[in-house]
Design a protein around this motif. Structure first.
Motif, PDB file in Angstrom:
ATOM      1  N   ILE A  74       0.833  -1.204   0.000  1.00  0.00           N
ATOM      2  CA  ILE A  74       0.000   0.000   0.000  1.00  0.00           C
ATOM      3  C   ILE A  74       0.868   1.255   0.000  1.00  0.00           C
ATOM      4  CG2 ILE A  74      -1.762   1.285   1.262  1.00  0.00           C
ATOM      5  CD1 ILE A  74      -2.716  -1.373   2.409  1.00  0.00           C
ATOM      6  N   THR A  75       0.523   2.204  -0.883  1.00  0.00           N
ATOM      7  CA  THR A  75       1.240   3.472  -0.973  1.00  0.00           C
ATOM      8  C   THR A  75       0.244   4.627  -0.933  1.00  0.00           C
ATOM      9  OG1 THR A  75       2.941   2.456  -2.368  1.00  0.00           O
ATOM     10  CG2 THR A  75       2.821   4.865  -2.351  1.00  0.00           C
ATOM     11  N   PRO A  76       0.369   5.549   0.012  1.00  0.00           N
ATOM     12  CA  PRO A  76      -0.507   6.733   0.007  1.00  0.00           C
ATOM     13  C   PRO A  76      -0.173   7.632  -1.187  1.00  0.00           C
ATOM     14  CG  PRO A  76       0.571   6.422   2.142  1.00  0.00           C
ATOM     15  CD  PRO A  76       1.277   5.534   1.170  1.00  0.00           C
ATOM     16  N   PHE A  77      -1.173   8.322  -1.718  1.00  0.00           N
ATOM     17  CA  PHE A  77      -0.955   9.300  -2.775  1.00  0.00           C
ATOM     18  C   PHE A  77      -2.058  10.348  -2.702  1.00  0.00           C
ATOM     19  CE2 PHE A  77      -4.214   6.735  -4.630  1.00  0.00           C
ATOM     20  CZ  PHE A  77      -4.866   7.535  -5.560  1.00  0.00           C
ATOM     21  N   GLY A  78      -1.859  11.437  -3.408  1.00  0.00           N
ATOM     22  CA  GLY A  78      -2.892  12.463  -3.457  1.00  0.00           C
ATOM     23  C   GLY A  78      -2.319  13.860  -3.537  1.00  0.00           C
ATOM     24  N   ALA A 102      -8.924  18.686  -1.915  1.00  0.00           N
ATOM     25  CA  ALA A 102      -8.118  17.658  -1.253  1.00  0.00           C
ATOM     26  C   ALA A 102      -8.514  16.303  -1.822  1.00  0.00           C
ATOM     27  CB  ALA A 102      -8.337  17.691   0.258  1.00  0.00           C
ATOM     28  N   ARG A 103      -7.503  15.517  -2.237  1.00  0.00           N
ATOM     29  CA  ARG A 103      -7.777  14.226  -2.870  1.00  0.00           C
ATOM     30  C   ARG A 103      -6.819  13.154  -2.325  1.00  0.00           C
ATOM     31  NH1 ARG A 103      -7.718  15.710  -9.213  1.00  0.00           N
ATOM     32  NH2 ARG A 103      -5.549  16.141  -8.626  1.00  0.00           N
ATOM     33  N   PRO A 104      -7.046  12.670  -1.094  1.00  0.00           N
ATOM     34  CA  PRO A 104      -6.185  11.628  -0.540  1.00  0.00           C
ATOM     35  C   PRO A 104      -6.595  10.250  -1.052  1.00  0.00           C
ATOM     36  CG  PRO A 104      -7.854  12.239   1.055  1.00  0.00           C
ATOM     37  CD  PRO A 104      -8.058  13.141  -0.133  1.00  0.00           C
ATOM     38  N   GLY A 105      -5.605   9.386  -1.248  1.00  0.00           N
ATOM     39  CA  GLY A 105      -5.912   8.049  -1.725  1.00  0.00           C
ATOM     40  C   GLY A 105      -4.868   7.033  -1.323  1.00  0.00           C
ATOM     41  N   LEU A 106      -5.165   5.772  -1.604  1.00  0.00           N
ATOM     42  CA  LEU A 106      -4.250   4.668  -1.342  1.00  0.00           C
ATOM     43  C   LEU A 106      -4.148   3.808  -2.590  1.00  0.00           C
ATOM     44  CD1 LEU A 106      -5.467   3.489   2.189  1.00  0.00           C
ATOM     45  CD2 LEU A 106      -3.414   4.828   1.690  1.00  0.00           C
ATOM     46  N   LYS A 107      -2.906   3.549  -3.014  1.00  0.00           N
ATOM     47  CA  LYS A 107      -2.669   2.620  -4.114  1.00  0.00           C
ATOM     48  C   LYS A 107      -2.265   1.274  -3.537  1.00  0.00           C
ATOM     49  CE  LYS A 107      -1.107   6.066  -7.478  1.00  0.00           C
ATOM     50  NZ  LYS A 107       0.044   6.536  -8.306  1.00  0.00           N
ATOM     51  N   VAL A 108      -2.733   0.220  -4.168  1.00  0.00           N
ATOM     52  CA  VAL A 108      -2.399  -1.133  -3.739  1.00  0.00           C
ATOM     53  C   VAL A 108      -1.778  -1.865  -4.926  1.00  0.00           C
ATOM     54  CG1 VAL A 108      -3.240  -3.303  -2.800  1.00  0.00           C
ATOM     55  CG2 VAL A 108      -4.315  -1.151  -2.123  1.00  0.00           C
ATOM     56  N   LYS A 109      -0.532  -2.290  -4.778  1.00  0.00           N
ATOM     57  CA  LYS A 109       0.126  -3.072  -5.818  1.00  0.00           C
ATOM     58  C   LYS A 109       0.432  -4.456  -5.264  1.00  0.00           C
ATOM     59  CE  LYS A 109       3.859  -3.141  -9.197  1.00  0.00           C
ATOM     60  NZ  LYS A 109       5.039  -2.441  -9.766  1.00  0.00           N
ATOM     61  N   SER A 115      -3.192  -4.537  -9.468  1.00  0.00           N
ATOM     62  CA  SER A 115      -3.095  -3.332  -8.640  1.00  0.00           C
ATOM     63  C   SER A 115      -4.476  -2.693  -8.544  1.00  0.00           C
ATOM     64  CB  SER A 115      -2.092  -2.341  -9.237  1.00  0.00           C
ATOM     65  OG  SER A 115      -2.502  -1.925 -10.533  1.00  0.00           O
ATOM     66  N   GLY A 116      -4.564  -1.655  -7.744  1.00  0.00           N
ATOM     67  CA  GLY A 116      -5.829  -0.953  -7.587  1.00  0.00           C
ATOM     68  C   GLY A 116      -5.627   0.307  -6.764  1.00  0.00           C
ATOM     69  N   ALA A 117      -6.704   1.044  -6.548  1.00  0.00           N
ATOM     70  CA  ALA A 117      -6.610   2.272  -5.765  1.00  0.00           C
ATOM     71  C   ALA A 117      -7.989   2.691  -5.292  1.00  0.00           C
ATOM     72  CB  ALA A 117      -5.970   3.392  -6.583  1.00  0.00           C
ATOM     73  N   ILE A 118      -8.004   3.444  -4.215  1.00  0.00           N
ATOM     74  CA  ILE A 118      -9.209   4.141  -3.770  1.00  0.00           C
ATOM     75  C   ILE A 118      -8.815   5.586  -3.489  1.00  0.00           C
ATOM     76  CG2 ILE A 118     -10.416   2.153  -2.828  1.00  0.00           C
ATOM     77  CD1 ILE A 118      -9.407   2.946  -0.071  1.00  0.00           C
ATOM     78  N   SER A 143     -17.715  18.834   2.872  1.00  0.00           N
ATOM     79  CA  SER A 143     -17.989  17.438   2.545  1.00  0.00           C
ATOM     80  C   SER A 143     -16.812  16.796   1.828  1.00  0.00           C
ATOM     81  CB  SER A 143     -19.241  17.343   1.665  1.00  0.00           C
ATOM     82  OG  SER A 143     -19.049  18.046   0.448  1.00  0.00           O
ATOM     83  N   ILE A 144     -16.701  15.497   1.984  1.00  0.00           N
ATOM     84  CA  ILE A 144     -15.720  14.716   1.241  1.00  0.00           C
ATOM     85  C   ILE A 144     -16.427  13.469   0.732  1.00  0.00           C
ATOM     86  CG2 ILE A 144     -14.840  13.427   3.239  1.00  0.00           C
ATOM     87  CD1 ILE A 144     -12.001  13.811   1.863  1.00  0.00           C
ATOM     88  N   ASN A 145     -16.084  13.048  -0.480  1.00  0.00           N
ATOM     89  CA  ASN A 145     -16.851  12.019  -1.163  1.00  0.00           C
ATOM     90  C   ASN A 145     -15.941  10.916  -1.699  1.00  0.00           C
ATOM     91  OD1 ASN A 145     -19.396  13.759  -1.219  1.00  0.00           O
ATOM     92  ND2 ASN A 145     -17.967  15.040  -2.354  1.00  0.00           N
ATOM     93  N   PHE A 146     -16.561   9.776  -1.987  1.00  0.00           N
ATOM     94  CA  PHE A 146     -15.847   8.685  -2.642  1.00  0.00           C
ATOM     95  C   PHE A 146     -15.653   9.073  -4.105  1.00  0.00           C
ATOM     96  CE2 PHE A 146     -15.823   4.667  -5.022  1.00  0.00           C
ATOM     97  CZ  PHE A 146     -14.769   4.022  -4.405  1.00  0.00           C
ATOM     98  N   ASP A 147     -14.393   9.246  -4.512  1.00  0.00           N
ATOM     99  CA  ASP A 147     -14.093   9.769  -5.838  1.00  0.00           C
ATOM    100  C   ASP A 147     -13.630   8.698  -6.818  1.00  0.00           C
ATOM    101  OD1 ASP A 147     -13.624  11.886  -7.782  1.00  0.00           O
ATOM    102  OD2 ASP A 147     -11.499  11.622  -7.385  1.00  0.00           O
ATOM    103  N   GLN A 148     -12.808   7.763  -6.348  1.00  0.00           N
ATOM    104  CA  GLN A 148     -12.310   6.705  -7.222  1.00  0.00           C
ATOM    105  C   GLN A 148     -12.141   5.410  -6.443  1.00  0.00           C
ATOM    106  OE1 GLN A 148      -8.703   7.783  -9.321  1.00  0.00           O
ATOM    107  NE2 GLN A 148      -9.618   9.572 -10.281  1.00  0.00           N
ATOM    108  N   GLY A 149     -12.337   4.305  -7.130  1.00  0.00           N
ATOM    109  CA  GLY A 149     -12.077   2.984  -6.590  1.00  0.00           C
ATOM    110  C   GLY A 149     -12.039   2.009  -7.761  1.00  0.00           C
ATOM    111  N   TYR A 150     -10.892   1.417  -8.011  1.00  0.00           N
ATOM    112  CA  TYR A 150     -10.771   0.595  -9.212  1.00  0.00           C
ATOM    113  C   TYR A 150      -9.737  -0.506  -9.041  1.00  0.00           C
ATOM    114  CZ  TYR A 150      -6.728   3.645 -10.018  1.00  0.00           C
ATOM    115  OH  TYR A 150      -5.545   4.337  -9.888  1.00  0.00           O
ATOM    116  N   ILE A 151      -9.831  -1.489  -9.910  1.00  0.00           N
ATOM    117  CA  ILE A 151      -8.880  -2.599  -9.982  1.00  0.00           C
ATOM    118  C   ILE A 151      -8.294  -2.612 -11.389  1.00  0.00           C
ATOM    119  CG2 ILE A 151      -8.600  -5.112  -9.912  1.00  0.00           C
ATOM    120  CD1 ILE A 151     -10.980  -5.191  -7.991  1.00  0.00           C
TER     121      ILE A 151
END
Length: 451
Positions: A74-78, A102-109, A115-118, A143-151
């Motif tokens: 897991i790698t933080p990004f944003g 603000a766009r915080p996320g986590l990448k999973v390789k 791989s994937g990310a949210i 407010s903060i919302n679910f912006d991306q989630g993919y494989i």
């Protein structure tokens, strides 16, 4: 011949064998050797390997704390962007506002093949082309919302393919098309569905070629055809010796069943009406004045290109162009962005993405987009035309001059100054009650922290 006297002894030997820190596949060879020598039976080997699989995941220690190995995947990004923005026009009171994105996320390789990310993002959940949040409402929470989630699956050696030749992404993701501007897609858009990339030729050989394909779900409707966007884009890269690099792309983006979107989301009396959608395309109304359809369909032919010179007068420079034509519109069907850039970015001058402290870049863009050239729900959000008493909300039927200057002040901190001079392209075709056509000056000062 060696024999192990007990089942416990067999398992102890196998556990030690399977746990050896050897190269991939070597432990399996040792098990086969033991089997061949008659030390163990097939059933004992199978059972031992199954038990090994059930053991807890490997761990490591950091500062005396045990950390599971999967954490390393897991790698933080944003990024975090603060913006001051001003609107100035003859006959209109000057407007100033502060905004944040603000766009915080986590990448999973998991591996080279999986791989994937949210990602989360600030902004209005009903606005698909902006993640900006304006500072207002007496310090209330934002407010903060679910912006991306993919494989993303990139098949390789597991299925006998050359690594990187093909990938498929499913979920909610960023636009994976090659782009030199926001003529067709806004940078903040996160479409939903699937997208694929096929690497046909390696650019290391002097000529690169890849194919991007798209299947995006615009909406789901239980009693009618679902609105979709399906398309493809061919992208080529060529090196012209040491002098220049040329990238060209040709795409076709075809929307299906969009009239249900107009009727459902653009009609104010609809239960699903979305006032955040920035529509400026031509629509059709029934005898009672309700929106029932778009006046035309949308099949957008898009050609994009950039010509970059790595060392023009001692600094990189280049030219870019983006053209769109809606084949299903009877009129007002074309739009384009074109511009030049200079600086350390080396390419993608419209965005001027820089890396090192002291890097700088600047660009100029001219935009001219007719009313039905692109779908304004999903294209550039910052180019709508505002007046004191009326606003043309959308990215079409506009012309604009865009000036941009970027500078990296500190590692991971980029400063950007942008000025946009915007006019309605054809005031008579505007759905807003525009008075004259004075130039709107929209300014932006950004500080972007990326990680």
């Amino acid at each position: 011949m060696m024999r192990v006297s007990s089942k416990a002894g067999v398992y102890a030997l196998l556990a030690a064998t399977l746990a050896l820190p050897v190269r991939r596949g070597y432990a399996k060879d040792l098990g086969d050797i033991l089997l061949e020598k008659g030390v163990i039976t097939k059933d004992e080997l199978k059972q031992a390997r199954e038990e090994e699989k059930q053991k807890p995941a490997e761990t490591s220690k950091i500062g005396g704390v045990t950390i599971p190995e999967w954490i390393n995947m897991i790698t933080p990004f944003g990024d975090i962007r603060t913006r001051w923005e001003g609107f100035y026009e003859q006959g209109m009171n000057a407007r100033n506002r502060f905004r944040i994105r603000a766009r915080p996320g986590l990448k999973v390789k998991v591996s080279d093949e999986l791989s994937g990310a949210i990602r989360l993002a600030t902004g209005d959940a009903n606005d698909p082309i902006s993640t900006n949040q304006t500072f207002s409402n007496t310090f209330t929470r934002k407010s903060i919302n679910f912006d991306q989630g993919y494989i993303t699956v990139t098949p390789g050696e597991t299925v006998g393919l050359k690594p990187g030749i093909f990938s498929v992404t499913t979920g909610k993701f960023g636009v994976n098309a090659y782009r030199v501007s926001e003529l067709v897609w806004d940078d903040d858009l996160s479409p939903e569905g699937a997208a694929e990339t096929f690497s046909l030729m390696d650019p290391k050989d002097g000529l690169g070629l890849k194919l991007n394909t798209f299947q995006w779900v615009v909406d789901e409707i239980s009693n009618a055809n679902d609105p979709w966007m399906v398309g493809g884009q061919l992208v080529g890269d060529a090196s012209l010796g040491d002098t220049a690099k040329w990238t060209m792309a040709f795409a076709d983006f075809n929307y299906q069943s969009l009239n249900s979107v107009a009727k459902k989301y653009l009609e104010p009396t609809s239960k699903s009406y979305n006032s955040a959608l920035a529509n400026n395309n031509s629509i059709v109304k029934d005898s009672s004045g309700k929106i029932i359809a778009y006046k035309s369909g949308f099949n957008i032919i898009n050609a994009s290109t950039e010509l970059n010179f790595p060392d023009a007068l001692g600094v990189p420079a280049g030219w870019f162009g983006d053209f769109a034509y809606n084949t299903q519109a009877d009129s007002q069907s074309a739009g384009f962005y074109t511009g030049v850039g200079i600086g350390k970015a080396g390419k993608d001058w419209y965005h001027d993405s820089l890396k090192k402290p002291g890097d700088w870049g600047c660009s100029y863009t001219y935009a001219n987009v007719e009313k039905n050239a692109v779908l304004s729900l999903f294209s550039y959000s910052d180019i709508d035309y505002n007046q004191a008493k009326a606003s043309q909300k959308g990215s079409t039927n506009v012309s604009a001059h865009i000036l941009r200057l970027d500078y990296v002040l500190l590692p991971h901190l980029q400063l950007t100054a942008k000025a946009e001079l915007i006019n309605a392209l054809n005031r008579k075709l505007s759905d807003a009650s525009l008075s004259g056509n004075p130039t709107l000056l929209r300014t932006q000062l950004d500080a972007v922290l990326s990680f």
